[in-house]
Each structure stands twice: as structure tokens, then as C-alpha cells.
Write a protein that holds these residues in place. Structure first.
Motif, PDB file in Angstrom:
ATOM      1  N   ILE A  22      12.493   9.263  -8.629  1.00 36.04           N
ATOM      2  CA  ILE A  22      11.537  10.035  -7.821  1.00 36.04           C
ATOM      3  C   ILE A  22      11.584   9.527  -6.385  1.00 36.04           C
ATOM      4  CG2 ILE A  22       9.087  10.488  -7.400  1.00 36.04           C
ATOM      5  CD1 ILE A  22       8.712  10.419 -10.465  1.00 36.04           C
ATOM      6  N   TYR A  23      11.568   8.202  -6.229  1.00 37.62           N
ATOM      7  CA  TYR A  23      11.583   7.613  -4.903  1.00 37.62           C
ATOM      8  C   TYR A  23      12.886   7.935  -4.174  1.00 37.62           C
ATOM      9  CZ  TYR A  23      10.972   4.146  -1.232  1.00 37.62           C
ATOM     10  OH  TYR A  23      10.832   3.528  -0.020  1.00 37.62           O
ATOM     11  N   ALA A  24      14.011   7.840  -4.882  1.00 32.52           N
ATOM     12  CA  ALA A  24      15.312   8.099  -4.276  1.00 32.52           C
ATOM     13  C   ALA A  24      15.438   9.550  -3.834  1.00 32.52           C
ATOM     14  CB  ALA A  24      16.428   7.742  -5.258  1.00 32.52           C
ATOM     15  N   ARG A  25      14.967  10.489  -4.666  1.00 33.00           N
ATOM     16  CA  ARG A  25      15.040  11.904  -4.322  1.00 33.00           C
ATOM     17  C   ARG A  25      14.285  12.203  -3.044  1.00 33.00           C
ATOM     18  NH1 ARG A  25      12.685  14.860  -8.998  1.00 33.00           N
ATOM     19  NH2 ARG A  25      12.627  12.827  -9.913  1.00 33.00           N
ATOM     20  N   GLU A  26      13.143  11.583  -2.891  1.00 31.27           N
ATOM     21  CA  GLU A  26      12.308  11.877  -1.733  1.00 31.27           C
ATOM     22  C   GLU A  26      12.837  11.233  -0.449  1.00 31.27           C
ATOM     23  OE1 GLU A  26       8.199  12.511  -4.186  1.00 31.27           O
ATOM     24  OE2 GLU A  26       8.328  10.915  -2.717  1.00 31.27           O
ATOM     25  N   HIS A  27      13.672  10.215  -0.594  1.00 30.71           N
ATOM     26  CA  HIS A  27      14.166   9.509   0.584  1.00 30.71           C
ATOM     27  C   HIS A  27      15.658   9.719   0.821  1.00 30.71           C
ATOM     28  CE1 HIS A  27      10.377   7.643   1.439  1.00 30.71           C
ATOM     29  NE2 HIS A  27      10.252   7.360   0.163  1.00 30.71           N
ATOM     30  N   SER A  28      16.241  10.698   0.142  1.00 30.33           N
ATOM     31  CA  SER A  28      17.680  10.945   0.364  1.00 30.33           C
ATOM     32  C   SER A  28      17.901  12.135   1.257  1.00 30.33           C
ATOM     33  CB  SER A  28      18.386  11.139  -0.970  1.00 30.33           C
ATOM     34  OG  SER A  28      17.805  12.187  -1.721  1.00 30.33           O
TER      35      SER A  28
ATOM     36  N   THR B 237      -6.689  -5.392 -12.787  1.00 31.71           N
ATOM     37  CA  THR B 237      -5.229  -5.397 -12.868  1.00 31.71           C
ATOM     38  C   THR B 237      -4.667  -4.004 -12.636  1.00 31.71           C
ATOM     39  OG1 THR B 237      -5.307  -7.264 -14.388  1.00 31.71           O
ATOM     40  CG2 THR B 237      -3.253  -6.003 -14.333  1.00 31.71           C
ATOM     41  N   ASP B 238      -5.287  -2.981 -13.218  1.00 33.12           N
ATOM     42  CA  ASP B 238      -4.835  -1.603 -12.987  1.00 33.12           C
ATOM     43  C   ASP B 238      -4.946  -1.237 -11.516  1.00 33.12           C
ATOM     44  OD1 ASP B 238      -4.346  -0.939 -15.774  1.00 33.12           O
ATOM     45  OD2 ASP B 238      -6.525  -0.867 -16.009  1.00 33.12           O
ATOM     46  N   LEU B 239      -6.041  -1.659 -10.888  1.00 34.53           N
ATOM     47  CA  LEU B 239      -6.237  -1.358  -9.469  1.00 34.53           C
ATOM     48  C   LEU B 239      -5.244  -2.130  -8.602  1.00 34.53           C
ATOM     49  CD1 LEU B 239     -10.128  -1.253  -9.397  1.00 34.53           C
ATOM     50  CD2 LEU B 239      -8.543   0.690  -9.356  1.00 34.53           C
ATOM     51  N   MET B 240      -4.947  -3.368  -8.961  1.00 34.88           N
ATOM     52  CA  MET B 240      -3.955  -4.147  -8.220  1.00 34.88           C
ATOM     53  C   MET B 240      -2.562  -3.514  -8.365  1.00 34.88           C
ATOM     54  SD  MET B 240      -5.191  -6.601  -6.545  1.00 34.88           S
ATOM     55  CE  MET B 240      -6.891  -6.221  -6.281  1.00 34.88           C
ATOM     56  N   GLU B 241      -2.255  -3.037  -9.565  1.00 34.51           N
ATOM     57  CA  GLU B 241      -0.968  -2.369  -9.799  1.00 34.51           C
ATOM     58  C   GLU B 241      -0.837  -1.138  -8.910  1.00 34.51           C
ATOM     59  OE1 GLU B 241       2.784  -1.720 -11.371  1.00 34.51           O
ATOM     60  OE2 GLU B 241       1.498  -3.466 -11.652  1.00 34.51           O
ATOM     61  N   LEU B 242      -1.883  -0.357  -8.837  1.00 35.78           N
ATOM     62  CA  LEU B 242      -1.893   0.820  -7.956  1.00 35.78           C
ATOM     63  C   LEU B 242      -1.673   0.390  -6.505  1.00 35.78           C
ATOM     64  CD1 LEU B 242      -2.408   3.784  -7.197  1.00 35.78           C
ATOM     65  CD2 LEU B 242      -4.868   3.272  -7.288  1.00 35.78           C
TER      66      LEU B 242
ATOM     67  N   HIS C  49       5.930   0.984  -1.978  1.00 33.89           N
ATOM     68  CA  HIS C  49       6.761   2.187  -1.996  1.00 33.89           C
ATOM     69  C   HIS C  49       6.235   3.305  -1.119  1.00 33.89           C
ATOM     70  CE1 HIS C  49       9.116   0.354  -5.110  1.00 33.89           C
ATOM     71  NE2 HIS C  49       8.009   0.102  -5.782  1.00 33.89           N
ATOM     72  N   GLY C  50       5.116   3.067  -0.457  1.00 34.15           N
ATOM     73  CA  GLY C  50       4.574   4.132   0.370  1.00 34.15           C
ATOM     74  C   GLY C  50       4.271   5.371  -0.453  1.00 34.15           C
ATOM     75  N   ILE C  51       3.874   5.160  -1.684  1.00 37.02           N
ATOM     76  CA  ILE C  51       3.675   6.268  -2.604  1.00 37.02           C
ATOM     77  C   ILE C  51       2.336   6.930  -2.338  1.00 37.02           C
ATOM     78  CG2 ILE C  51       3.401   6.890  -5.035  1.00 37.02           C
ATOM     79  CD1 ILE C  51       5.241   4.496  -5.645  1.00 37.02           C
ATOM     80  N   ASP C  52       2.364   8.233  -2.114  1.00 41.56           N
ATOM     81  CA  ASP C  52       1.103   8.938  -1.957  1.00 41.56           C
ATOM     82  C   ASP C  52       0.543   9.264  -3.349  1.00 41.56           C
ATOM     83  OD1 ASP C  52       2.326  11.250  -2.942  1.00 41.56           O
ATOM     84  OD2 ASP C  52       2.631  12.104  -0.963  1.00 41.56           O
ATOM     85  N   GLU C  53      -0.631   9.840  -3.391  1.00 42.32           N
ATOM     86  CA  GLU C  53      -1.321  10.064  -4.661  1.00 42.32           C
ATOM     87  C   GLU C  53      -0.526  10.945  -5.609  1.00 42.32           C
ATOM     88  OE1 GLU C  53      -5.160  11.536  -3.588  1.00 42.32           O
ATOM     89  OE2 GLU C  53      -5.791   9.607  -2.787  1.00 42.32           O
ATOM     90  N   THR C  54       0.113  11.988  -5.108  1.00 41.38           N
ATOM     91  CA  THR C  54       0.866  12.904  -5.965  1.00 41.38           C
ATOM     92  C   THR C  54       2.011  12.176  -6.644  1.00 41.38           C
ATOM     93  OG1 THR C  54       0.302  14.723  -4.502  1.00 41.38           O
ATOM     94  CG2 THR C  54       2.145  15.073  -6.011  1.00 41.38           C
ATOM     95  N   ARG C  55       2.729  11.367  -5.878  1.00 40.19           N
ATOM     96  CA  ARG C  55       3.838  10.617  -6.474  1.00 40.19           C
ATOM     97  C   ARG C  55       3.329   9.580  -7.464  1.00 40.19           C
ATOM     98  NH1 ARG C  55       7.228   8.731  -1.475  1.00 40.19           N
ATOM     99  NH2 ARG C  55       5.249   9.015  -0.442  1.00 40.19           N
TER     100      ARG C  55
END
Length: 164
Positions: free
Chosen positions: A158-164, A125-130, A137-143
Motif C-alpha cells: 500500500i505504501y509503495a503504491r502511493e509513493h511510486s 499499546t494500541d494507541l502507541m502502535e497507531l 509512514h506518514g499514514i493518513d487515517e484512510t491508509r
């Protein structure tokens, strides 16, 4: 690089070796999980899965009544069915190694241990969540690490800041 501590479920629900099977079954049912670390104090001594319980209750070699299942649940200790000394990972184990370990051994979860103490568990479940978050969200490891450490409530900002 993502490591176990970044995706693990900290402080998982546990049982003790001398708890009756019924306690483990009730905890799995109420928490909707399929495995529980078995601890003495904060030291990991085993793991018990829903499969372990099913095997204990449903032996094809023994005919029994429903009342027998209840007796087993009340009187058989977790230690009789658990896997002792399970394979573990440390909080600093790279996630890719955790995934390979789970795949190669066909584990649905692996306890995370630091200096002999249980600190978490990583499950499918943790791996599926990741995976869901990475794909959605196209989230890289740092995010991912930022989100995991600051909680889900931080993700939109965090997502909004990076895409604004």
C-alpha cells in the motif's frame, strides 16, 4: 475518521469472575498485558488490572509470608478485586474520544462493547502502535484503516503504491 474498531485489539484475553487471582496473574504474565476484561459468557462484567492484583497482595496493613500470597492467588476470586461495570466504548466511538476518555480518567485501556458483548479492547499499546505508524509512514487515517483491516503484510505494498 478513525473509530475504535479500527485500532482495537479484537477478542482480547479474558478471565471469569470466579477464576482465582492466580489465573489472572498467569494470563497477564504470559500475554504480557496489564489488564484483563472479566466476562460471564461474552458479557463484560468487570476489568482487573495488575495494579488491582498488587493492591490485593501487598497490603501495607498486613504482614504476611510468601506462602500467604500463594494462598490468596489460589483462593481469592477475580470478582473480589476487579472493577465492576467498567466504562466502555462502542466500536464506532471516534478514536479521539477514546483517547480523551483514557486521558481524563487515567485509564491504561478501555473495553470495546457492542450490544453488551465484549468485542475488543483499546490499550495504550494500541494507541502507541497507531502513533508509531502515523509518524513513521506518514499514514493518513484512510491508509491506517486499510492497513489495519488487511494486516501488516499489506502495508509495504500500500505504501509503495502511493509513493511510486
Amino acid at each position: 475518521m478513525l473509530v475504535a474498531r479500527d485500532i482495537m485489539t479484537p477478542n482480547p484475553v479474558t478471565v471469569r469472575p470466579d477464576d482465582p487471582l492466580g489465573v489472572a496473574v498467569e494470563k497477564m504474565r504470559s500475554r504480557r498485558c496489564r489488564r484483563l476484561p472479566v466476562v460471564e459468557g461474552d458479557r463484560l462484567v468487570g476489568i482487573i488490572t495488575d495494579r488491582d492484583v498488587r493492591l490485593a497482595l501487598n497490603s501495607p496493613l498486613v504482614l504476611h509470608e510468601r506462602r500467604s500470597d500463594q494462598l490468596l492467588l489460589e483462593h481469592v476470586p477475580v470478582r473480589a478485586c476487579m472493577t465492576p461495570d467498567p466504562i466502555t466504548v462502542s466500536p464506532d466511538t471516534p478514536v479521539v474520544e477514546v483517547v480523551r476518555l483514557m486521558r481524563d480518567h487515567k485509564f491504561g485501556g478501555v473495553p470495546v462493547v457492542e450490544e453488551g458483548r465484549l468485542v475488543g479492547i483499546i490499550t495504550e499499546t494500541d494507541l502507541m502502535e497507531l502513533l508509531i505508524r502515523l509518524l513513521e509512514h506518514g499514514i493518513d487515517e484512510t491508509r491506517w484503516v486499510q492497513i489495519r483491516r488487511h494486516g501488516n503484510r499489506q502495508m509495504p505494498s500500500i505504501y509503495a503504491r502511493e509513493h511510486s
